[in-house]
Design a protein around this motif. Structure first.
Motif, short mmCIF file in Angstrom:
data_model
loop_
_atom_site.label_atom_id
_atom_site.label_comp_id
_atom_site.label_asym_id
_atom_site.label_seq_id
_atom_site.Cartn_x
_atom_site.Cartn_y
_atom_site.Cartn_z
N ALA A 203 0.81 -1.22 0.00
CA ALA A 203 0.00 0.00 0.00
C ALA A 203 0.85 1.27 0.00
O ALA A 203 0.30 2.39 -0.07
N TYR A 204 2.17 1.13 0.06
CA TYR A 204 3.09 2.28 0.00
C TYR A 204 4.30 1.84 -0.80
O TYR A 204 4.73 0.67 -0.73
N SER A 205 4.89 2.78 -1.54
CA SER A 205 5.88 2.38 -2.55
C SER A 205 7.33 2.42 -2.08
O SER A 205 8.21 1.94 -2.82
N ASP A 206 7.61 2.96 -0.89
CA ASP A 206 9.01 3.08 -0.46
C ASP A 206 9.21 2.42 0.89
O ASP A 206 8.51 2.72 1.86
N GLU A 207 10.21 1.55 0.98
CA GLU A 207 10.45 0.77 2.19
C GLU A 207 10.84 1.65 3.37
O GLU A 207 10.56 1.31 4.53
N SER A 208 11.46 2.80 3.13
CA SER A 208 11.88 3.69 4.22
C SER A 208 10.69 4.35 4.90
O SER A 208 10.80 4.85 6.02
N GLY A 209 9.55 4.38 4.18
CA GLY A 209 8.35 4.99 4.74
C GLY A 209 8.28 6.50 4.59
O GLY A 209 7.40 7.14 5.17
N LYS A 210 9.18 7.06 3.79
CA LYS A 210 9.22 8.52 3.73
C LYS A 210 9.19 9.08 2.31
O LYS A 210 8.65 10.16 2.08
N GLU A 211 9.73 8.39 1.35
CA GLU A 211 9.91 8.96 0.02
C GLU A 211 8.94 8.42 -1.02
O GLU A 211 9.05 8.73 -2.20
N GLY A 212 7.97 7.61 -0.62
CA GLY A 212 7.11 6.95 -1.59
C GLY A 212 5.74 7.58 -1.73
O GLY A 212 5.49 8.71 -1.30
N SER A 213 4.83 6.81 -2.30
CA SER A 213 3.44 7.26 -2.51
C SER A 213 2.50 6.13 -2.12
O SER A 213 2.88 4.96 -2.05
N TYR A 214 1.22 6.48 -1.90
CA TYR A 214 0.24 5.50 -1.45
C TYR A 214 -0.46 4.85 -2.63
O TYR A 214 -0.65 5.46 -3.69
#
Length: 311
Positions: A203-214
């Motif tokens: 449901a989110y595109s970046d593993e870091s939790g900061k640089e991705g999108s939903y």
């Protein structure tokens, strides 16, 4: 004639007796006066003996200088706003010369940004290692004073009385969940942890939790909160059906409860580091307070009461 001689002799004997008694009386008075004089001399000399030689009594009787008065300024993650003031009060009780200015409770990213902008607290406690890493790397914090202080869990909360059920993280994608409160990942570590968990279900595109999108399946449901406390308030008020918050927030907000605990392997460990500001005029006291937070038994009970695990 004989009678006159006897009378004379008796008179002389009487005078002798009177003189003897007079001298005895004078002797007793003199002895008493001598004893009083000696007693007075001993009494005057006694304090000097107690104080030691060379008149040092005054030095020993002088009270020790009082500790300097210190006012500490702390910046702390929003999730500490209930527990930390209680621990600060315990520290002041143990150290009456130390008080605390109004502690700033905000998102960890916002606090670091304020310090970068010139704010100068004596100490900082963040809700993520990454936030403290940024503060150390920009030269604000004394890396040698840094210590990992507490651990926390990430949970999904619902309002008390709600019949919402979450049996697995993937349930947040279902039609039964219509609104979700989540912290702003740019400023709030809780938002980053939540995004990391959402990454594990696509449901989110970046593993870091900061640089991705939903993902499109969840984005319309989200209400982005400026702090984890605000996310909890959205759930408490009924504005949102569920929210991603810390387990400690369940103790801060009486109107919410845990419906699901996020597995530890869905996000990075939630660790609260503390450190002292470089150049703080109260660096030694600030470092002592951070140690007190972890080591004092009464402080440990406060942290446990609000859902924190002392490291």
């Amino acid at each position: 004639m004989k009678k006159n001689k006897r009378l004379l002799q008796d008179s002389r004997t009487a005078r002798t007796v009177r003189k003897s008694r007079l001298w005895a009386s004078r002797a007793m008075v003199a002895a008493l006066a001598l004893m009083l004089a000696l007693f007075g001399l001993f009494g005057c000399a006694q304090p000097a003996q107690d104080g030691g030689a060379d008149g040092q009594a005054g030095e020993q009787d002088t009270p020790a200088p009082s500790a300097p008065v210190v006012e500490l300024q702390a910046f702390a993650a929003n999730s500490l706003e209930k527990a930390l003031p209680e621990v600060q009060a315990l520290y002041t009780k143990a150290n009456p010369n130390v008080t605390f200015a109004d502690t700033q409770f905000k998102g960890s990213g916002d606090l670091v940004a304020e310090i970068e902008g010139g704010a100068a607290p004596d100490l900082l406690i963040t809700a993520s290692k990454g936030s403290m890493d940024n503060a150390v790397e920009n030269g604000s914090m004394d890396e040698g004073s840094r210590r990992d202080m507490f651990a926390n869990d990430l949970v999904i909360a619902r309002a008390i009385g709600s019949d919402t059920k979450i049996n697995a993280l993937t349930d947040v994608l279902g039609e039964g969940i219509t609104s979700i409160a989540i912290g702003d990942a740019d400023a709030v570590p809780a938002g980053q942890y939540a995004n990391q968990a959402l990454f594990t279900i696509g449901a989110y595109s970046d593993e870091s939790g900061k640089e991705g999108s939903y993902d499109a399946a969840i984005e319309p449901k989200l209400s982005i909160a400026a702090s984890v406390g605000n996310a909890a308030k959205y759930v408490e008020s009924g504005d949102c059906q569920i929210g991603f918050v810390y387990s400690s927030d369940i103790f801060r907000f009486p109107g919410i409860e845990t419906v699901f605990v996020l597995p530890a392997d869905t996000h990075k460990p939630i660790v609260y580091p503390g450190a002292v500001l470089k150049g703080s005029a109260n660096a030694e006291v600030a470092a002592d307070f951070l140690a007190f937070c972890q080591n004092d038994p009464e402080a440990q009970r406060v942290w446990a009461q609000y859902g924190f695990e002392v490291l």
